[in-house]
Design a protein around this motif. Sequence first.
Motif, mmCIF file in Angstrom:
data_model
loop_
_atom_site.group_PDB
_atom_site.id
_atom_site.type_symbol
_atom_site.label_atom_id
_atom_site.label_comp_id
_atom_site.label_asym_id
_atom_site.label_seq_id
_atom_site.Cartn_x
_atom_site.Cartn_y
_atom_site.Cartn_z
ATOM 1 N N UNK A 121 13.392 1.618 -5.119
ATOM 2 C CA UNK A 121 13.698 0.695 -6.498
ATOM 3 C C UNK A 121 13.743 -0.575 -5.827
ATOM 4 N N UNK A 122 14.573 -0.757 -4.655
ATOM 5 C CA UNK A 122 14.683 -2.174 -4.259
ATOM 6 C C UNK A 122 13.435 -2.551 -3.669
ATOM 7 N N UNK A 123 12.795 -1.804 -3.137
ATOM 8 C CA UNK A 123 11.536 -2.518 -2.518
ATOM 9 C C UNK A 123 10.385 -2.733 -3.458
ATOM 10 N N UNK A 124 10.203 -1.896 -4.654
ATOM 11 C CA UNK A 124 9.336 -2.333 -5.641
ATOM 12 C C UNK A 124 9.567 -3.673 -6.255
ATOM 13 N N UNK A 125 11.001 -3.692 -6.524
ATOM 14 C CA UNK A 125 11.416 -5.068 -7.284
ATOM 15 C C UNK A 125 10.961 -6.145 -6.327
ATOM 16 N N UNK A 126 11.176 -6.118 -4.950
ATOM 17 C CA UNK A 126 10.699 -7.265 -4.051
ATOM 18 C C UNK A 126 9.308 -7.457 -3.988
ATOM 19 N N UNK A 155 6.082 6.615 -9.373
ATOM 20 C CA UNK A 155 5.478 6.493 -10.556
ATOM 21 C C UNK A 155 6.756 5.877 -11.691
ATOM 22 N N UNK A 156 7.683 6.950 -11.735
ATOM 23 C CA UNK A 156 8.698 7.123 -12.681
ATOM 24 C C UNK A 156 9.865 6.041 -12.414
ATOM 25 N N UNK A 157 9.656 5.555 -10.991
ATOM 26 C CA UNK A 157 10.475 4.223 -10.755
ATOM 27 C C UNK A 157 9.822 3.127 -11.502
ATOM 28 N N UNK A 158 8.719 3.123 -11.072
ATOM 29 C CA UNK A 158 7.725 1.610 -11.585
ATOM 30 C C UNK A 158 7.980 1.442 -13.198
ATOM 31 N N UNK A 159 8.181 2.968 -13.971
ATOM 32 C CA UNK A 159 8.190 2.767 -15.396
ATOM 33 C C UNK A 159 9.517 2.152 -15.759
ATOM 34 N N UNK A 160 10.335 2.345 -14.809
ATOM 35 C CA UNK A 160 11.777 1.833 -15.293
ATOM 36 C C UNK A 160 12.487 0.818 -14.480
ATOM 37 N N UNK A 161 11.527 0.124 -13.962
ATOM 38 C CA UNK A 161 11.821 -1.009 -12.810
ATOM 39 C C UNK A 161 12.747 -2.246 -13.679
ATOM 40 N N UNK A 207 0.716 -1.095 0.091
ATOM 41 C CA UNK A 207 -0.005 -0.137 -0.046
ATOM 42 C C UNK A 207 1.021 1.319 0.245
ATOM 43 N N UNK A 208 1.888 1.253 0.716
ATOM 44 C CA UNK A 208 2.943 2.455 0.746
ATOM 45 C C UNK A 208 4.354 2.016 0.749
ATOM 46 N N UNK A 209 4.888 1.681 -0.202
ATOM 47 C CA UNK A 209 6.380 1.277 -0.458
ATOM 48 C C UNK A 209 7.127 2.199 0.277
#
Length: 391
Positions: free
Chosen positions: A295-300, A380-386, A268-270
């Motif tokens: 970035x790290x936590x979104x990958x995980x 959102x930008x990080x998600x686009x370039x994950x 809900x809130x990375x």
Amino acid sequence: MTRDDGVKKTVQAGMSRRYFLQVSAAGAVTATALGASGFVRPAKAAAYDTFTWISPRGTLEVLDDYAYWSAAKMGYFGDMKTEMQPGPSDGTATVKFVDVGQADMGFPSPGVYSFSIQNGMDLISVFNEGALDTFSFAFRKGEGTKDLKKLEGKTILLGSAAWQSITDPLLASQGVDVSKVKYVEAGWPAWGTALQSGQGDAALSWEGLRAEWVAKGLNFEYWLGVQNSKFPANTFVVRKSDMADRDKKAYIERYLRGWAMGLQFGYENPRASVEIVFDKFPTLAKNLGPEIGTTSILQQIHVFRGDMAEREGWGAHDMKSWQAFFDTLKDIGQITKDVKAEDVLTNELIAGANDFDKDKVKSDAGSYELSKDMQAVDIDKIRQHLYDQAI
């Protein structure tokens, strides 16, 4: 040094039960000596006074365990007494310590879990945190390949010799003859640096670490398991005898509920989960910073969540994925007996672990006050370039 033969002797061929217990005893002596400074508590035969989870990495100063730290911060474990231990850097310690009663739950990769099965440890997986395959192969830029068969005759760098139990089945599933691959144990945390300096042809990596390596100036390209593999990733294991004890079983389910709530909080809130971990480990915060941490936590989160529409909830095992993994291990000789997934994995606690107020967790996460630096991160930008590093 090259560990092609040595690793196969200790990981694939397996140890006899008698020999393993000698190794465990040696590990126990080490742990007891470190216990004077709070490293690991003595084993207790009674109900849990403190429930101890042990890492497979030899360190806790990573973002990987954000769900625990988030749950602890938000009070999701209630009055339970819990602790996290880094464990020795030996990749198999996370199962050895649980087996001999020096920890209550371990977090092995599927390959290391298979090591425990092969060596007769009476463990069972109760919560498959890694729904998708987190593991990847890093290459120096311009040297990567989508066809892993091209790694035959090449050298792969590992942080621990035990990690061959991770790489061999992954390579075999992609058609690689693993007998033609060489390994070098470059050590934790130096194996990524060794790759960049020109040693070896590839290195094992995983989601989350991929981002952390960027913070260290290690800019690679990757073959990503999360995009190309159908295998599962790391899972939580306990002793089968504990699951046979009604009180301990209920305790484990309640403990897993805390983890599931922490995973939901991070989803809900990375950025809030990143900040919670950074508050716990200031050195990690300094080394990574808000953007790399996010970035790290979104990958995980992608690995841990998987396809939730197809899952029973956080931690549910995909039995077909696991069975394919065990069958591959048998084919390459990493295990010598047939393993039925349902005998060593259970989804018995998943419904209870996911039985929490999701609206409350969402509210908790949404109202968490972020620092100005964390607020400035464009998630959102990080998600686009994950996955820009993917080959």
